[in-house]
Design a protein around this motif. Sequence first.
Motif, mmCIF file in Angstrom:
data_model
loop_
_atom_site.group_PDB
_atom_site.id
_atom_site.type_symbol
_atom_site.label_atom_id
_atom_site.label_comp_id
_atom_site.label_asym_id
_atom_site.label_seq_id
_atom_site.Cartn_x
_atom_site.Cartn_y
_atom_site.Cartn_z
ATOM 1 N N ARG A 277 13.227 0.020 -9.472
ATOM 2 C CA ARG A 277 13.685 -0.015 -10.868
ATOM 3 C C ARG A 277 12.753 0.802 -11.769
ATOM 4 N N PHE A 278 11.445 0.726 -11.504
ATOM 5 C CA PHE A 278 10.481 1.496 -12.295
ATOM 6 C C PHE A 278 10.685 2.994 -12.068
ATOM 7 N N VAL A 279 10.989 3.387 -10.843
ATOM 8 C CA VAL A 279 11.251 4.802 -10.549
ATOM 9 C C VAL A 279 12.487 5.265 -11.317
ATOM 10 N N VAL A 280 13.515 4.438 -11.359
ATOM 11 C CA VAL A 280 14.728 4.779 -12.117
ATOM 12 C C VAL A 280 14.381 4.962 -13.591
ATOM 13 N N THR A 281 13.532 4.071 -14.121
ATOM 14 C CA THR A 281 13.111 4.173 -15.519
ATOM 15 C C THR A 281 12.367 5.488 -15.757
ATOM 16 N N LEU A 282 11.447 5.843 -14.844
ATOM 17 C CA LEU A 282 10.711 7.102 -14.957
ATOM 18 C C LEU A 282 11.660 8.293 -14.900
ATOM 19 N N ALA A 283 12.599 8.237 -13.970
ATOM 20 C CA ALA A 283 13.561 9.334 -13.810
ATOM 21 C C ALA A 283 14.424 9.482 -15.058
ATOM 22 N N ASP A 284 14.917 8.364 -15.576
ATOM 23 C CA ASP A 284 15.765 8.410 -16.769
ATOM 24 C C ASP A 284 15.004 8.896 -17.997
ATOM 25 N N ALA A 285 13.684 8.659 -18.022
ATOM 26 C CA ALA A 285 12.848 9.098 -19.140
ATOM 27 C C ALA A 285 12.414 10.557 -18.997
ATOM 28 N N MET B 191 0.848 -1.176 0.000
ATOM 29 C CA MET B 191 0.000 0.000 0.000
ATOM 30 C C MET B 191 0.887 1.230 0.000
ATOM 31 N N PRO B 192 0.546 2.220 -0.862
ATOM 32 C CA PRO B 192 1.406 3.392 -0.929
ATOM 33 C C PRO B 192 1.414 4.162 0.381
ATOM 34 N N SER C 164 14.515 10.300 -2.220
ATOM 35 C CA SER C 164 15.345 9.222 -2.764
ATOM 36 C C SER C 164 14.490 8.341 -3.664
ATOM 37 N N ILE C 165 15.142 7.496 -4.426
ATOM 38 C CA ILE C 165 14.435 6.531 -5.290
ATOM 39 C C ILE C 165 13.521 5.662 -4.439
ATOM 40 N N GLU C 166 14.004 5.216 -3.308
ATOM 41 C CA GLU C 166 13.205 4.348 -2.439
ATOM 42 C C GLU C 166 11.969 5.069 -1.908
ATOM 43 N N GLU C 167 12.130 6.318 -1.519
ATOM 44 C CA GLU C 167 10.978 7.087 -1.030
ATOM 45 C C GLU C 167 9.926 7.254 -2.125
ATOM 46 N N VAL C 168 10.374 7.552 -3.334
ATOM 47 C CA VAL C 168 9.448 7.720 -4.455
ATOM 48 C C VAL C 168 8.751 6.402 -4.755
ATOM 49 N N ASP D 295 8.056 4.028 -2.695
ATOM 50 C CA ASP D 295 7.054 3.827 -1.637
ATOM 51 C C ASP D 295 5.815 4.682 -1.884
ATOM 52 N N ILE D 296 6.015 5.930 -2.255
ATOM 53 C CA ILE D 296 4.905 6.847 -2.489
ATOM 54 C C ILE D 296 4.050 6.381 -3.664
ATOM 55 N N LEU D 297 4.707 5.960 -4.747
ATOM 56 C CA LEU D 297 3.982 5.548 -5.954
ATOM 57 C C LEU D 297 3.544 4.085 -5.919
ATOM 58 N N ASN D 298 4.010 3.363 -4.915
ATOM 59 C CA ASN D 298 3.700 1.937 -4.785
ATOM 60 C C ASN D 298 4.185 1.142 -6.006
ATOM 61 N N VAL D 299 5.428 1.389 -6.378
ATOM 62 C CA VAL D 299 6.067 0.693 -7.491
ATOM 63 C C VAL D 299 7.468 0.262 -7.035
ATOM 64 N N CYS D 300 8.133 -0.515 -7.868
ATOM 65 C CA CYS D 300 9.489 -0.943 -7.516
ATOM 66 C C CYS D 300 10.496 0.175 -7.816
#
Length: 93
Positions: free
Chosen positions: A29-37, A1-2, A16-20, A22-27
């Motif tokens: 790696r997906f946050v890194v992909t979003l950030a890189d995009a 749960m987010p 941080s990537i981990e905080e994001v 947790d907030i978005l309720n995703v892994c």
Amino acid sequence: MPRDFDATSPEGRMLSIEEVADILNVCRRFVVTLADAGKLGVVERPEAGQRRIPAAAVETYRSEQQAKARHALDELGAISQRAGLYGSDVKKV
């Protein structure tokens, strides 16, 4: 749960990537992909190497995704209604 996200937090707050994740309720790696995009605004990457993402950009992304999800659900409801899948005349199987 987010995790609950405080949208009133200071605009300059960096997450941080981990905080994001947790907030978005995703892994992470997906946050890194979003950030890189470039979907999470300007991501800082200090010499230590850990990405820092603006809290305001995370809130904007989350709000946009929620709006897209609501719109998709509304469309699905309309399609179902036109197909006769709503109402008391629906036959139970």
